[in-house]
Design a protein around this motif. Structure first.
Motif, PDB file in Angstrom:
ATOM      1  N   UNK A   1       0.830  -1.198   0.000  1.00  0.00           N
ATOM      2  CA  UNK A   1       0.000   0.000   0.000  1.00  0.00           C
ATOM      3  C   UNK A   1       0.864   1.247   0.000  1.00  0.00           C
ATOM      4  N   UNK A   2       0.359   2.309  -0.617  1.00  0.00           N
ATOM      5  CA  UNK A   2       1.055   3.590  -0.531  1.00  0.00           C
ATOM      6  C   UNK A   2       0.182   4.558   0.253  1.00  0.00           C
ATOM      7  N   UNK A   3       0.825   5.396   1.030  1.00  0.00           N
ATOM      8  CA  UNK A   3       0.144   6.300   1.953  1.00  0.00           C
ATOM      9  C   UNK A   3       0.535   7.734   1.645  1.00  0.00           C
ATOM     10  N   UNK A   4      -0.455   8.617   1.669  1.00  0.00           N
ATOM     11  CA  UNK A   4      -0.193  10.042   1.493  1.00  0.00           C
ATOM     12  C   UNK A   4      -1.006  10.798   2.532  1.00  0.00           C
ATOM     13  N   UNK A   5      -0.292  11.435   3.443  1.00  0.00           N
ATOM     14  CA  UNK A   5      -0.934  12.165   4.527  1.00  0.00           C
ATOM     15  C   UNK A   5      -0.776  13.646   4.273  1.00  0.00           C
ATOM     16  N   UNK A   6      -1.801  14.406   4.612  1.00  0.00           N
ATOM     17  CA  UNK A   6      -1.749  15.852   4.432  1.00  0.00           C
ATOM     18  C   UNK A   6      -2.628  16.543   5.450  1.00  0.00           C
ATOM     19  N   UNK A   7      -2.760  17.834   5.282  1.00  0.00           N
ATOM     20  CA  UNK A   7      -3.575  18.615   6.186  1.00  0.00           C
ATOM     21  C   UNK A   7      -4.374  19.607   5.361  1.00  0.00           C
ATOM     22  N   UNK A   8      -5.634  19.772   5.706  1.00  0.00           N
ATOM     23  CA  UNK A   8      -6.489  20.755   5.050  1.00  0.00           C
ATOM     24  C   UNK A   8      -7.195  21.552   6.137  1.00  0.00           C
ATOM     25  N   UNK A   9      -7.978  22.520   5.733  1.00  0.00           N
ATOM     26  CA  UNK A   9      -8.716  23.303   6.722  1.00  0.00           C
ATOM     27  C   UNK A   9      -9.757  22.445   7.428  1.00  0.00           C
TER      28      UNK A   9
END
Length: 126
Positions: A69-77
């Protein structure tokens, strides 16, 4: 010599380890998951802002046992975003593959609006 073979499409946890991991994920889901959707081979998850450390830990743990699996974490409002993508060859099984990351349908109430029980289990709009 390093091998360029892709990681096998399998979790490396034992049944007992998986049970413990699933319980930990269920707790995070119950307290912090705001919304989710599955789009093809990708699960898109949105968590509360204050869950960043727990989501980071989830990613670290899942990467160690599910290298395919590939994971992409981020942040939004809106919160902490996490996209988890499986290889294209598992698209037909994506919902089953991601099931342990999603809420159970019986236990969640929509607190953002009219207090309706959501069939998907989200506590926020999907």
């Amino acid at each position: 010599m390093a091998s360029n073979k892709p990681a096998p499409i399998a979790c490396t946890l034992s049944a007992m380890e998986f049970k413990g991991r699933a319980a930990s994920i269920a707790q995070l889901t119950a307290t912090s998951l705001l919304s989710h959707r599955i789009d093809g081979c990708t699960a898109h998850l949105l968590y509360r802002q204050d869950a960043k450390q727990a989501v980071e830990q989830l990613v670290q743990q899942e990467q160690s046992c599910c290298g395919f699996l590939s994971f992409e974490m981020g942040q939004s409002s809106d919160g902490i975003t996490l996209s988890i993508t499986a290889p294209p060859e598992v698209q037909s099984d994506a919902e089953a593959l991601f099931a342990h990351l999603l809420p159970s349908q019986e236990t969640y109430v929509d607190t953002a609006g009219a207090n309706e029980t959501r069939s998907c289990g989200c506590v926020y709009r999907c």
